[in-house]
Design an enzyme around this catalytic site. Structure first.
Site, PDB file in Angstrom:
ATOM      1  CG  ASP A 485      -0.453  -0.215   2.497  1.00  0.00           C
ATOM      2  OD1 ASP A 485       0.743  -0.509   2.596  1.00  0.00           O
ATOM      3  OD2 ASP A 485      -1.205  -0.104   3.478  1.00  0.00           O
TER       4      ASP A 485
HETATM    5  C1  LIG Z   1       6.445  -6.833  16.509  1.00  0.00           C
HETATM    6  C2  LIG Z   1       7.494  -5.929  16.039  1.00  0.00           C
HETATM    7  C3  LIG Z   1       8.663  -6.497  15.357  1.00  0.00           C
HETATM    8  C4  LIG Z   1       7.350  -4.636  16.258  1.00  0.00           C
HETATM    9  C5  LIG Z   1       8.019  -3.530  15.550  1.00  0.00           C
HETATM   10  C6  LIG Z   1       6.998  -2.596  14.980  1.00  0.00           C
HETATM   11  C7  LIG Z   1       6.559  -2.924  13.560  1.00  0.00           C
HETATM   12  C8  LIG Z   1       6.183  -4.387  13.419  1.00  0.00           C
HETATM   13  C9  LIG Z   1       5.361  -2.054  13.160  1.00  0.00           C
HETATM   14  C10 LIG Z   1       5.570  -0.566  13.472  1.00  0.00           C
HETATM   15  C11 LIG Z   1       4.883   0.228  12.324  1.00  0.00           C
HETATM   16  C12 LIG Z   1       4.084  -0.796  11.564  1.00  0.00           C
HETATM   17  C13 LIG Z   1       2.774  -0.929  12.315  1.00  0.00           C
HETATM   18  C14 LIG Z   1       3.684  -0.537  10.132  1.00  0.00           C
HETATM   19  C15 LIG Z   1       3.411  -1.568   9.245  1.00  0.00           C
HETATM   20  C16 LIG Z   1       3.810  -2.938   9.609  1.00  0.00           C
HETATM   21  C17 LIG Z   1       4.245  -3.184  11.058  1.00  0.00           C
HETATM   22  C18 LIG Z   1       4.996  -2.014  11.670  1.00  0.00           C
HETATM   23  C19 LIG Z   1       6.261  -1.784  10.856  1.00  0.00           C
HETATM   24  C20 LIG Z   1       2.796  -1.279   7.875  1.00  0.00           C
HETATM   25  C21 LIG Z   1       3.941  -1.072   6.913  1.00  0.00           C
HETATM   26  C22 LIG Z   1       1.954  -2.451   7.351  1.00  0.00           C
HETATM   27  C23 LIG Z   1       1.006  -2.082   6.204  1.00  0.00           C
HETATM   28  C24 LIG Z   1       0.101  -0.934   6.594  1.00  0.00           C
HETATM   29  O1  LIG Z   1      -0.920  -0.657   5.696  1.00  0.00           O
HETATM   30  C25 LIG Z   1       0.902   0.304   6.923  1.00  0.00           C
HETATM   31  C26 LIG Z   1       1.574   0.852   5.685  1.00  0.00           C
HETATM   32  C27 LIG Z   1      -0.069   1.382   7.411  1.00  0.00           C
HETATM   33  C28 LIG Z   1       1.886  -0.054   8.055  1.00  0.00           C
HETATM   34  C29 LIG Z   1       2.776   1.074   8.458  1.00  0.00           C
HETATM   35  C30 LIG Z   1       3.403   0.853   9.791  1.00  0.00           C
END
Ligand SMILES: CC(C)=CCC[C@@H](C)[C@H]1CC[C@@]2(C)C3=C(CC[C@]12C)[C@@]1(C)CC[C@H](O)C(C)(C)[C@@H]1CC3
Length: 756
Positions: A485
């Site tokens: 996305d």
């Molecule tokens: C459990 C662990 C390893 C924690 C670290 C944090 C990450 C997993 C999180 C932080 C921000 C996070 C929520 C995010 C995403 C995946 C997981 C993230 C990176 C994604 C890229 C997935 C797809 C979504 O549509 C969107 C683009 C909004 C998010 C953005 C932030």
């Protein structure tokens, strides 16, 4: 041969972030160290907020504290700095808006002031309460200097975020106190120099003890505390790197796991295998007395491997995983684990870690594997290695300073994502051709041009990476992970501007086609799209979920949000390039929308994985449907979706779903009433579906307009985002982009409607 070795870090010369560093941008970090080798830590009540500055190096964010008066004078605070820090902006009141479009203009007047020099928008990206502890433990055990102003503001942030009733911390800022949150944040405070007998620490400790003490923490707490030497490695359920030696075809091979989980597992596996422990210090010895309800010397570590407080146990381990762990602990590790195999596995994960570090220039995927990789490099390469130095530098990019203090962001920023939405918002409001906003939009376009990833990563297949050429990351190209996305939203923004008269074509057709080629790789057999990669294994893999605090973490899932973003990007693309991969695109869209329909809940809504919750995903799903011409009046699915949203509109015209919905899979009202972001999502969904009655829309629009401040801004309300079902995360720019999008869409459809 059995192998049980505890490796203790050797004493190291005190490293300095500064000396020899070629990067001027870190030059304000002094060598006032905490912990090891250090004199008594300096920690103050607070820092002088007029001395903090955010630096934007092509969207690499670092915060600088200018102790020197001259330097502070030469580098004045910007509006953006002041805004992030919660300092008064002293902006004049704008003419009170009388129409939704006036309101958008006022919003943009404010938002424009926050655009950073490289053309994007920055923001705090907080929420999770387990990220800063990982980073601080990693700094501490690698003897990384923590300047007094970091220590001071970490203390302030954590004190501000302690739950007022019991003084503990949860998994995220709105969550109730857990062992994970409380043990780890308490430890963080101690490592940055807060005394154990501080009244707030006494209160937090009492809560931790009530919850059972650190022996009752989840896997990741036990991992970090074992690295620190506060718990013993025997308390940690196995993280065998040997799994990485499984041939790629085996059903459970780790390359098939969700990227975040597998990167963390890979790095943790190295340290687990080595049973690496930091050098002991007084603070560590003291923590052994503070964090437990029983006498440290008498704790039977191995017996607590599976001890966990129910509040931390969101996803209890399955009997399958428990049996595997039992075999590993009682049979494999003590009697069978061949040394050569263990060494081979360590060498392979070490190589994978090197590839991750190289591909991201040590920025790494996110702050969890970033922090663990710093420790791995320290343990493996020694304190003076380039890998350690570079990790130390890059780890600064996860930090953020807000009015409460210093925190760790969920990623190294939200740059491309927020910029793409800002541009689209302007299009929805019909303002892209207005010369008043051109400079801001030009800068945004230039930013997305700079941030497109022009090549795949080296050794793509070897390190199991997904094609990314032509794509965009969520944050920036340094991090370098394309997400379905993020590519889609950025691509839409680029196409919108490049097809608007007056904008240059910075990104040529071939680069647009590269993005399309990459997007077309994201579809799963079901038709839906996932986040970083198409699904590589079935959801049964969740049986091996060891993390306890998170759900849906082992593999990729399909998401209505991601699927919609790809569908709408492909649809917009075909309008302008009807000849390119026409059939592939048509089939892709058909299958994708079919999938969206199939996952609609019986109540009419869709479950959101990345925003809260049904409101967020229903907005996207309704857009998917409308992209193939299915709207309220023509489609049963669309009508049911709209009715679902309308059934939750509150009397004041707003919506207010709570994060609890993500955990429970049921719509739950937020106790603090209507939220502007949630209200905007619902309104956008309804408008995308061509909902025909203006009254409910008008009521929602009125609420958004009334919440706007005289200077054009909206204030932060409840948390907006989520991941892995249980952890919430903030998206502070949504209160600008989605509010203005809803207002702009309304203004375009009902130009003559009087709202206030
Ligand atoms: C459990 C662990 C390893 C924690 C670290 C944090 C990450 C997993 C999180 C932080 C921000 C996070 C929520 C995010 C995403 C995946 C997981 C993230 C990176 C994604 C890229 C997935 C797809 C979504 O549509 C969107 C683009 C909004 C998010 C953005 C932030």
């Amino acid at each position: 041969m059995a192998r049980k070795k505890v490796v203790i870090a050797k004493a190291a010369a005190e490293p300095s972030l500064e000396k020899g560093s070629t990067r001027k941008r870190f030059s304000n970090v002094n060598s006032d160290t905490i912990g090891h080798n250090a004199k008594r830590t300096r920690i103050e009540d607070r820092t002088d907020y007029l001395r903090w500055r955010l630096r934007d190096d092509e969207s690499r964010h670092t915060w600088h504290y200018l102790e020197d008066d001259e330097a502070a004078k030469e580098w004045p605070q910007t509006h953006a700095d002041k805004y992030y820090l919660g300092l008064p902006l002293d902006l004049p009141d704008l003419p009170p808006p009388t129409t939704p479009l006036d309101s958008v203009r006022n919003g943009l007047t404010f938002f424009e002031k926050l655009q950073l020099p490289s053309g994007h928008w920055g923001c705090e990206y907080g929420g999770p309460m387990f990220l800063l502890p990982g980073l601080v433990v990693a700094w501490y055990v690698t003897k990384t200097p923590i300047p007094w102003y970091y220590a001071t503001e970490i203390k302030n942030y954590l004190f501000a975020r302690a739950n007022p009733d019991d003084g503990g911390w949860g998994l995220h800022i709105e969550g109730e106190s857990t062992v994970f949150g409380t043990a780890m944040n308490y430890t963080t405070l101690r490592l940055v120099g807060v005394d154990a007998d501080h009244p707030k620490m006494i209160k937090a400790r009492a809560t931790l003890h009530k919850l059972g003490g650190a022996t009752h923490g989840p896997h990741w707490a036990k991992f970090w505390l074992s690295v620190l030497g506060v718990t013993h490695w025997d308390i940690v359920n196995p993280v065998p790197p040997e799994l990485w030696l499984l041939p790629d075809w085996t059903p459970i091979s780790p390359w098939k796991w969700w990227i975040h989980l597998r990167q963390v597992f890979c790095s943790m596996g190295y340290l687990w295998s080595k049973k690496w422990v930091a050098e002991e210090t007084d603070t560590i010895r003291s923590l052994r007395k503070e964090l437990f309800v029983e006498d440290w010397d008498k704790i039977k570590w191995a017996a607590h491997r599976n001890t966990i407080n129910p509040l931390d146990n969101y996803h209890p381990k399955t009997w399958v995983l428990n049996s595997v762990n039992w075999l590993l602990v009682h049979i494999w590790n003590p009697y069978l684990r061949p040394k050569v195999l263990a060494e081979k596995a360590e060498a392979w994960v070490s190589e994978l870690i090197d590839m991750e570090d190289k591909n991201t220039d040590y920025a790494d995927l996110a702050p969890v594997n970033g922090a663990v990789n710093l420790v791995v490099c320290f343990a493996r390469d020694g304190p003076d290695a380039f890998s350690v130095k570079r990790h130390r530098e890059r780890s600064q990019e996860f930090l953020w300073v807000n009015q409460e203090g210093l925190l760790c962001n969920g990623t190294n920023g939200v740059q491309c994502w927020d910029t793409a939405f800002a541009i689209q918002t302007m299009q929805d409001a019909g303002l892209t051709e207005d010369p008043r906003w051109r400079p801001m939009l030009m800068k945004s376009l230039k930013y997305l041009d700079d941030q497109q990833m022009r090549e795949n990563v080296e050794d793509q297949a070897k390190c199991y990476r997904q094609q990314r050429k032509g794509g965009w990351a969520f944050s920036n190209k340094d991090q370098g992970y394309a997400v379905s996305d993020c590519v889609s939203e950025a691509l839409k923004a680029v196409i919108i501007l490049q097809k608007t008269p007056g904008f240059d074509t910075l990104i040529d057709d071939q680069r647009i086609f590269d993005a399309i080629d990459t997007l077309l790789t994201y579809q799963n057999p079901s038709g839906g799209c996932s986040s970083y990669e198409p699904q590589r294994a079935g959801t049964w893999m969740e049986m091996l979920n060891a993390a306890e605090v998170f759900g849906r973490i082992m593999v990729e899932y399909e998401y209505p949000e991601c699927t919609t973003a790809v569908v709408t990007a492909l649809s917009l693309f075909t309008k302008h390039w009807p000849e390119y991969r026409t059939k592939d695109i048509r089939l892709f869209v058909e299958r994708a929308v079919k999938w969206v329909k199939a996952v609609q809940y019986p109540h009419g809504g869709w479950y959101g994985a990345w925003g809260i919750c049904f409101t967020y995903a229903t907005m996207f799903a309704l857009e998917s449907l409308s992209s193939i011409g299915e709207t309220y009046e023509t489609s049963e699915h669309s009508k049911k979706g709209c009715d679902f949203l309308l059934s939750h509109q509150r009397d004041d015209g707003g919506w207010s779903e709570s994060y609890r919905a993500c955990e429970t899979n049921e719509y739950v009202e937020h106790p603090s009433g209507s939220q502007v972001v949630m209200t905007s999502w619902a309104l956008i969904g309804l408008m995308k579906a061509n909902y025909p009655h203006v009254e409910p829309l008008k009521k929602g629009i009125k609420l958004i307009m009334e919440r706007q401040q005289p200077n054009g801004e909206w204030l932060q309300e409840a948390i907006e985002g989520v991941f892995n079902k249980s952890c919430m995360i903030s998206y502070p720019n949504y209160k600008f982009t989605f509010t203005m999008k809803a207002l702009g869409m309304f203004a375009k459809r009902y130009p003559d409607e009087k709202v206030i």
